[in-house]
Design a protein around this motif. Structure first.
Motif, PDB file in Angstrom:
ATOM      1  N   GLY A  21      32.967  29.449  24.565  1.00 55.08           N
ATOM      2  CA  GLY A  21      32.065  29.893  25.615  1.00 55.08           C
ATOM      3  C   GLY A  21      32.692  29.923  26.990  1.00 55.08           C
ATOM      4  N   ILE A  22      33.822  29.229  27.180  1.00 55.61           N
ATOM      5  CA  ILE A  22      34.415  29.209  28.517  1.00 55.61           C
ATOM      6  C   ILE A  22      35.810  29.817  28.535  1.00 55.61           C
ATOM      7  CG2 ILE A  22      33.109  27.199  29.259  1.00 55.61           C
ATOM      8  CD1 ILE A  22      35.630  25.519  28.738  1.00 55.61           C
ATOM      9  N   ILE A  23      36.201  30.454  27.443  1.00 51.73           N
ATOM     10  CA  ILE A  23      37.545  31.018  27.407  1.00 51.73           C
ATOM     11  C   ILE A  23      37.484  32.454  26.907  1.00 51.73           C
ATOM     12  CG2 ILE A  23      39.810  30.875  26.294  1.00 51.73           C
ATOM     13  CD1 ILE A  23      39.422  28.689  28.276  1.00 51.73           C
ATOM     14  N   SER A  24      38.216  33.332  27.571  1.00 49.06           N
ATOM     15  CA  SER A  24      38.501  34.653  27.020  1.00 49.06           C
ATOM     16  C   SER A  24      39.967  34.921  27.282  1.00 49.06           C
ATOM     17  CB  SER A  24      37.628  35.720  27.675  1.00 49.06           C
ATOM     18  OG  SER A  24      37.898  35.798  29.048  1.00 49.06           O
ATOM     19  N   THR A  25      40.509  35.953  26.663  1.00 48.60           N
ATOM     20  CA  THR A  25      41.931  36.200  26.833  1.00 48.60           C
ATOM     21  C   THR A  25      42.188  37.622  27.277  1.00 48.60           C
ATOM     22  OG1 THR A  25      42.244  36.853  24.540  1.00 48.60           O
ATOM     23  CG2 THR A  25      42.507  34.533  25.039  1.00 48.60           C
ATOM     24  N   ILE A  26      43.188  37.775  28.112  1.00 49.45           N
ATOM     25  CA  ILE A  26      43.687  39.078  28.534  1.00 49.45           C
ATOM     26  C   ILE A  26      45.161  39.095  28.190  1.00 49.45           C
ATOM     27  CG2 ILE A  26      44.225  40.523  30.509  1.00 49.45           C
ATOM     28  CD1 ILE A  26      41.333  40.592  29.949  1.00 49.45           C
ATOM     29  N   SER A  27      45.559  40.048  27.347  1.00 44.89           N
ATOM     30  CA  SER A  27      46.941  40.095  26.886  1.00 44.89           C
ATOM     31  C   SER A  27      47.324  38.715  26.386  1.00 44.89           C
ATOM     32  CB  SER A  27      47.848  40.587  28.012  1.00 44.89           C
ATOM     33  OG  SER A  27      49.163  40.769  27.548  1.00 44.89           O
ATOM     34  N   GLY A  28      48.347  38.086  26.948  1.00 45.94           N
ATOM     35  CA  GLY A  28      48.731  36.751  26.506  1.00 45.94           C
ATOM     36  C   GLY A  28      48.253  35.659  27.428  1.00 45.94           C
ATOM     37  N   TYR A  29      47.262  35.939  28.283  1.00 47.73           N
ATOM     38  CA  TYR A  29      46.853  34.982  29.305  1.00 47.73           C
ATOM     39  C   TYR A  29      45.377  34.653  29.170  1.00 47.73           C
ATOM     40  CZ  TYR A  29      46.615  32.694  33.829  1.00 47.73           C
ATOM     41  OH  TYR A  29      46.449  31.768  34.821  1.00 47.73           O
ATOM     42  N   MET A  30      45.033  33.374  29.305  1.00 48.35           N
ATOM     43  CA  MET A  30      43.647  32.944  29.152  1.00 48.35           C
ATOM     44  C   MET A  30      42.925  32.936  30.494  1.00 48.35           C
ATOM     45  SD  MET A  30      43.671  29.880  26.371  1.00 48.35           S
ATOM     46  CE  MET A  30      44.189  30.161  24.685  1.00 48.35           C
ATOM     47  N   LEU A  31      41.683  33.393  30.474  1.00 46.12           N
ATOM     48  CA  LEU A  31      40.818  33.340  31.642  1.00 46.12           C
ATOM     49  C   LEU A  31      39.705  32.341  31.391  1.00 46.12           C
ATOM     50  CD1 LEU A  31      40.333  37.144  32.410  1.00 46.12           C
ATOM     51  CD2 LEU A  31      41.986  35.589  33.413  1.00 46.12           C
ATOM     52  N   SER A  32      39.219  31.735  32.468  1.00 42.60           N
ATOM     53  CA  SER A  32      38.133  30.771  32.356  1.00 42.60           C
ATOM     54  C   SER A  32      36.821  31.432  32.757  1.00 42.60           C
ATOM     55  CB  SER A  32      38.415  29.557  33.250  1.00 42.60           C
ATOM     56  OG  SER A  32      37.331  28.657  33.212  1.00 42.60           O
ATOM     57  N   ASP A  33      35.989  31.732  31.750  1.00 37.74           N
ATOM     58  CA  ASP A  33      34.639  32.259  31.962  1.00 37.74           C
ATOM     59  C   ASP A  33      34.600  33.307  33.075  1.00 37.74           C
ATOM     60  OD1 ASP A  33      31.990  32.507  31.481  1.00 37.74           O
ATOM     61  OD2 ASP A  33      31.393  30.658  32.464  1.00 37.74           O
ATOM     62  N   PRO A  34      35.302  34.433  32.924  1.00 33.93           N
ATOM     63  CA  PRO A  34      35.513  35.339  34.054  1.00 33.93           C
ATOM     64  C   PRO A  34      34.270  36.107  34.484  1.00 33.93           C
ATOM     65  CG  PRO A  34      36.362  36.309  32.052  1.00 33.93           C
ATOM     66  CD  PRO A  34      35.936  34.925  31.694  1.00 33.93           C
ATOM     67  N   ILE A  35      34.221  36.399  35.773  1.00 33.15           N
ATOM     68  CA  ILE A  35      33.229  37.299  36.355  1.00 33.15           C
ATOM     69  C   ILE A  35      33.976  38.562  36.776  1.00 33.15           C
ATOM     70  CG2 ILE A  35      31.589  37.659  38.232  1.00 33.15           C
ATOM     71  CD1 ILE A  35      31.253  34.641  38.390  1.00 33.15           C
ATOM     72  N   ILE A  36      33.478  39.718  36.358  1.00 31.50           N
ATOM     73  CA  ILE A  36      34.097  40.993  36.725  1.00 31.50           C
ATOM     74  C   ILE A  36      33.231  41.654  37.785  1.00 31.50           C
ATOM     75  CG2 ILE A  36      34.793  43.275  35.912  1.00 31.50           C
ATOM     76  CD1 ILE A  36      35.257  42.030  33.174  1.00 31.50           C
ATOM     77  N   VAL A  37      33.854  42.073  38.877  1.00 28.00           N
ATOM     78  CA  VAL A  37      33.113  42.674  39.985  1.00 28.00           C
ATOM     79  C   VAL A  37      33.666  44.069  40.257  1.00 28.00           C
ATOM     80  CG1 VAL A  37      32.372  42.433  42.381  1.00 28.00           C
ATOM     81  CG2 VAL A  37      32.792  40.390  41.007  1.00 28.00           C
ATOM     82  N   ALA A  38      32.776  45.068  40.216  1.00 27.68           N
ATOM     83  CA  ALA A  38      33.171  46.443  40.528  1.00 27.68           C
ATOM     84  C   ALA A  38      32.004  47.148  41.188  1.00 27.68           C
ATOM     85  CB  ALA A  38      33.599  47.185  39.265  1.00 27.68           C
ATOM     86  N   ASN A  39      32.305  48.095  42.039  1.00 27.53           N
ATOM     87  CA  ASN A  39      31.285  48.875  42.728  1.00 27.53           C
ATOM     88  C   ASN A  39      30.693  49.887  41.744  1.00 27.53           C
ATOM     89  OD1 ASN A  39      29.849  50.724  44.359  1.00 27.53           O
ATOM     90  ND2 ASN A  39      31.115  50.183  46.121  1.00 27.53           N
ATOM     91  N   LYS A  40      29.404  49.761  41.483  1.00 23.51           N
ATOM     92  CA  LYS A  40      28.764  50.577  40.456  1.00 23.51           C
ATOM     93  C   LYS A  40      28.709  52.054  40.818  1.00 23.51           C
ATOM     94  CE  LYS A  40      24.755  50.402  37.383  1.00 23.51           C
ATOM     95  NZ  LYS A  40      23.445  49.759  37.125  1.00 23.51           N
ATOM     96  N   SER A  41      28.813  52.372  42.093  1.00 22.80           N
ATOM     97  CA  SER A  41      28.694  53.771  42.522  1.00 22.80           C
ATOM     98  C   SER A  41      30.041  54.484  42.575  1.00 22.80           C
ATOM     99  CB  SER A  41      28.025  53.833  43.899  1.00 22.80           C
ATOM    100  OG  SER A  41      28.823  53.179  44.873  1.00 22.80           O
ATOM    101  N   THR A  42      31.103  53.849  42.091  1.00 22.08           N
ATOM    102  CA  THR A  42      32.439  54.447  42.131  1.00 22.08           C
ATOM    103  C   THR A  42      33.025  54.521  40.721  1.00 22.08           C
ATOM    104  OG1 THR A  42      33.657  52.362  42.336  1.00 22.08           O
ATOM    105  CG2 THR A  42      32.764  53.326  44.374  1.00 22.08           C
TER     106      THR A  42
END
Length: 431
Positions: free
Chosen positions: A13-34
């Motif tokens: 529940g608190i780990i995800s992975t990107i390529s070979g690197y672990m992230l801690s419960d990540p939040i992704i932020v992007a402008n919805k209108s772009t």
């Protein structure tokens, strides 16, 4: 408005992975209108479980994708209702070698009992010490004057007895003549390959013409030592009255990712004590909505008059809309104080959070229309001064540079503080 995605994983529940690197419960932020929001969806597709909702009259179908991250030392076991998938492996340096793959179907193999395989219902028609014959539960009634086709078979009536109680038929499979049986009225005949059952129901004669009625069944013949008819990559290793064991035939063909039934399995990170596998399960389910109906995963359907609406977290969904489980829209929250890793997509012109980091001096590198340059992007890792997590910035001088950053983050990034990338002829290069 910004889209903030807070993932909930079913295993870690608190780990995800990107390529070979672990992230801690990540939040992704992007402008919805772009266009950056569409790039955020690329990350979401790779990280988050999802549901697509399809409404057709009173029926609501969910097309589901569940993502699990599962640690295993030398054996990965997946339990899916009546099915166990067991993958044995060994570690060789930074790679995995698959030693054995077994699938066990736990079934009640008693004659006349109904069982399910691959979401289809079968009746146990016959069972012996080393084989079982399964007949499709409902079958299909066929009325014909001479011939009919079913799946990749063609059946042609050649002869009929004077009392109409027996016929002779020619059976073709994929255009090849494979069988010529005599079938009595009321008898269920199985083709030699065991994949088709034909029951001769009746025959009426009108002048010189005949009208034949059949019931046709898809059948499965599961015999020890023979290929599994639903997936020829497996052989049937053992048939018992409570289970069928299948064994993968040629492990040398598997390099990294395994596609088994409705699962995709791949090693995500190889550590000293275990391997972290990413497991994706895909399936679909259809519900008939009469009043209110809970569809699972916090999704509800409600019928009002002749109309069916579907809701997730109180929001009405559009037909064919895809949602990412655990996601939410957060506006005006102080995201930087969350004790999670944060992924910011897009430059300071369009990403408000990144603009705040630039103004406060936390971000020392200015991302502009001229830097890092045309079709070029950056991946930056910063220690978040407001919480215990890290901040990852995926941005470029244009949309192609940002796209390169996102794709590199998924496939090429290994925790560097700074990685420069470029979009060249439809692919990503590290510069």
């Amino acid at each position: 408005m910004y889209k903030v995605i807070i993932p909930i994983f079913l295993i870690f529940g608190i780990i995800s992975t990107i390529s070979g690197y672990m992230l801690s419960d990540p939040i992704i932020v992007a402008n919805k209108s772009t266009p950056d929001y569409e790039m955020a969806k690329i990350l979401m597709e790779n990280l988050y479980s999802s549901r697509e909702v399809i409404i057709e009259g009173d029926n609501v179908s969910l097309i589901a994708k569940d993502i699990y991250y599962i640690p295993a030392a030398n054996k990965l076991t997946l339990n899916d209702g009546n099915k166990d998938i067991i993958v044995e492996f060994s570690k060789i340096g930074n790679s995995v070698k698959y030693e054995d793959i077994e699938c066990i179907e736990h079934l009640n193999l008693k004659k006349g009992e109904e069982i399910k395989l691959f979401n289809r219902s079968y009746i146990v028609d016959d069972i012996s010490s080393d084989e079982v014959i399964l007949k499709e539960k409902d079958g299909k009634e066929v009325i014909t004057n001479e011939s009919f086709t079913y799946d990749n078979y063609k059946v042609v009536v050649d002869l009929v007895s004077a009392d109409l109680n027996m016929i002779v038929v020619d059976i073709y499979k994929d255009g090849r003549d494979i069988d010529r049986p005599k079938i009595k009225k009321g008898e269920l005949y199985y083709t030699k390959d065991g994949d088709l059952g034909i029951e001769y129901i009746n025959c009426t004669k009108e002048g010189k013409s005949y009208k034949f009625t059949f019931k046709v069944f898809s059948t499965l013949k599961l015999k020890e030592g023979q290929p599994y008819p639903l997936d020829s990559r497996f052989i049937v290793r053992e048939v018992r009255d409570d289970e069928i064991k299948l064994e993968y035939k040629d492990l040398s063909r598997i390099k990294n990712e395994i596609d088994l039934f409705n699962y995709s399995i791949a090693p995500e990170k190889i550590l000293d004590d275990y391997v972290l596998f990413k497991v994706i399960k895909r399936y679909s389910k259809t519900y008939k909505v009469e009043n209110e109906c809970y569809l699972g995963s916090g999704i509800y359907a409600l019928k009002s008059g002749d109309k069916v609406d579907v809701y997730y977290k109180g929001r009405k969904l559009k037909n064919k809309e895809k949602i990412y489980l655990g996601s939410s829209e957060i506006v005006g929250s102080n995201i930087l104080k969350e004790n999670r890793d944060i992924v910011l997509i897009g430059g300071p012109t369009v990403n408000k959070i990144l603009r705040e980091l630039e103004k406060s001096g936390v971000l020392k590198i200015n991302i502009t229309d001229s830097y890092p340059g045309k079709r070029k992007g950056l991946i930056l890792k910063l220690k978040n001064p407001y919480s215990n997590g890290n901040i990852y910035i995926l941005a470029g001088s244009d949309r192609w540079g940002t796209m390169a950053s996102v794709l590199a983050f998924l496939s090429k990034y290994n925790g560097e503080n700074k990685l420069e990338v470029e979009w060249i002829n439809g692919s990503v290069k590290i510069t």
